[in-house]
Design a protein around this motif. Structure first.
Motif, short mmCIF file in Angstrom:
data_model
loop_
_atom_site.label_atom_id
_atom_site.label_comp_id
_atom_site.label_asym_id
_atom_site.label_seq_id
_atom_site.Cartn_x
_atom_site.Cartn_y
_atom_site.Cartn_z
N LYS A 35 0.85 -1.18 0.00
CA LYS A 35 0.00 0.00 0.00
C LYS A 35 0.89 1.24 0.00
CE LYS A 35 -3.88 -2.15 2.30
NZ LYS A 35 -4.74 -2.20 3.47
N VAL A 36 0.67 2.10 -0.98
CA VAL A 36 1.50 3.30 -1.13
C VAL A 36 0.64 4.54 -1.35
CG1 VAL A 36 3.51 2.06 -2.01
CG2 VAL A 36 1.76 2.88 -3.60
N ASP A 37 -0.65 4.43 -1.14
CA ASP A 37 -1.55 5.55 -1.43
C ASP A 37 -1.23 6.80 -0.62
OD1 ASP A 37 -2.89 4.07 -3.32
OD2 ASP A 37 -4.39 3.35 -1.91
N ASP A 38 -0.63 6.63 0.55
CA ASP A 38 -0.33 7.79 1.39
C ASP A 38 1.09 8.33 1.18
OD1 ASP A 38 0.71 5.46 2.44
OD2 ASP A 38 0.48 6.07 4.52
N LEU A 39 1.84 7.75 0.23
CA LEU A 39 3.19 8.24 -0.06
C LEU A 39 3.15 9.26 -1.20
CD1 LEU A 39 5.28 4.94 0.06
CD2 LEU A 39 4.91 6.61 1.87
N SER A 40 4.05 10.21 -1.15
CA SER A 40 4.10 11.26 -2.15
C SER A 40 5.09 10.90 -3.26
CB SER A 40 4.52 12.58 -1.49
OG SER A 40 4.81 13.54 -2.47
N LEU A 41 4.58 10.71 -4.46
CA LEU A 41 5.45 10.43 -5.61
C LEU A 41 6.40 11.60 -5.85
CD1 LEU A 41 6.30 8.69 -8.02
CD2 LEU A 41 4.45 9.76 -9.32
N ASN A 42 5.89 12.82 -5.76
CA ASN A 42 6.73 14.00 -5.99
C ASN A 42 7.92 14.04 -5.05
OD1 ASN A 42 5.02 14.85 -8.01
ND2 ASN A 42 3.88 16.23 -6.69
N MET A 43 7.70 13.71 -3.80
CA MET A 43 8.78 13.75 -2.81
C MET A 43 9.90 12.77 -3.18
SD MET A 43 9.60 11.82 0.17
CE MET A 43 10.62 12.08 1.58
N PHE A 44 9.53 11.58 -3.60
CA PHE A 44 10.56 10.59 -3.92
C PHE A 44 11.22 10.87 -5.26
CE2 PHE A 44 8.20 8.29 -0.63
CZ PHE A 44 9.26 8.04 0.23
N VAL A 45 10.50 11.42 -6.22
CA VAL A 45 11.12 11.83 -7.49
C VAL A 45 12.14 12.94 -7.21
CG1 VAL A 45 10.72 12.99 -9.70
CG2 VAL A 45 9.23 11.11 -8.98
N LEU A 46 11.76 13.91 -6.39
CA LEU A 46 12.70 14.98 -6.02
C LEU A 46 13.89 14.42 -5.25
CD1 LEU A 46 10.25 17.86 -5.07
CD2 LEU A 46 11.74 17.73 -7.07
N SER A 47 13.67 13.41 -4.43
CA SER A 47 14.78 12.78 -3.70
C SER A 47 15.76 12.13 -4.66
CB SER A 47 14.25 11.72 -2.72
OG SER A 47 13.57 12.33 -1.66
N VAL A 48 15.25 11.44 -5.67
CA VAL A 48 16.13 10.81 -6.67
C VAL A 48 16.96 11.89 -7.37
CG1 VAL A 48 16.19 9.53 -8.85
CG2 VAL A 48 14.70 8.77 -7.01
N ILE A 49 16.31 12.98 -7.75
CA ILE A 49 17.02 14.08 -8.41
C ILE A 49 18.08 14.66 -7.47
CG2 ILE A 49 16.77 16.41 -9.36
CD1 ILE A 49 13.95 15.48 -10.34
N ALA A 50 17.72 14.86 -6.21
CA ALA A 50 18.65 15.43 -5.23
C ALA A 50 19.85 14.52 -5.00
CB ALA A 50 17.93 15.70 -3.91
N TYR A 51 19.61 13.21 -4.86
CA TYR A 51 20.73 12.28 -4.68
C TYR A 51 21.63 12.26 -5.90
CZ TYR A 51 19.00 10.40 -0.28
OH TYR A 51 18.62 10.25 1.03
#
Length: 93
Positions: A35-51
């Motif tokens: 279940k991932v409905d409460d996770l933010s896709l934008n946050m993790f995409v930005l994390s990948v870009i930041a890393y």
């Protein structure tokens, strides 16, 4: 190496370890429940870009093992969460 440099060196590893460990509870929960409905896709995409940017920045500042570990571990978790969100997210009705 001075005392402050030694403290800074080990603080970097402590930071990398704690920061990467912060992903583990959500990682385990996501694997178990799918279940991932409460996770933010934008946050993790930005994390990948930041890393990715942090990794590239190391070519400028010089490679530090603590930052490499942080990029590898945290970046891997972020990529996993992007994948999991895209795979398991339910469609809104």
């Amino acid at each position: 190496m001075t005392v402050l440099e030694t403290i800074g060196y080990y603080a970097g590893f402590l930071y990398a370890g704690i920061f990467c460990a912060s992903y583990i509870p959500q990682f385990i929960k996501t694997i178990k429940t799918k279940k991932v409905d409460d996770l933010s896709l934008n946050m993790f995409v930005l994390s990948v870009i930041a890393y990715t940017c942090l990794f590239c920045y190391q070519f400028y500042i010089g490679f530090e093992l603590a930052l490499i570990l942080n990029c590898a571990c945290g970046g891997s978790f972020s990529v996993y969460f992007v994948w999991a969100i895209l795979k398991y997210r339910t469609k809104k009705k």
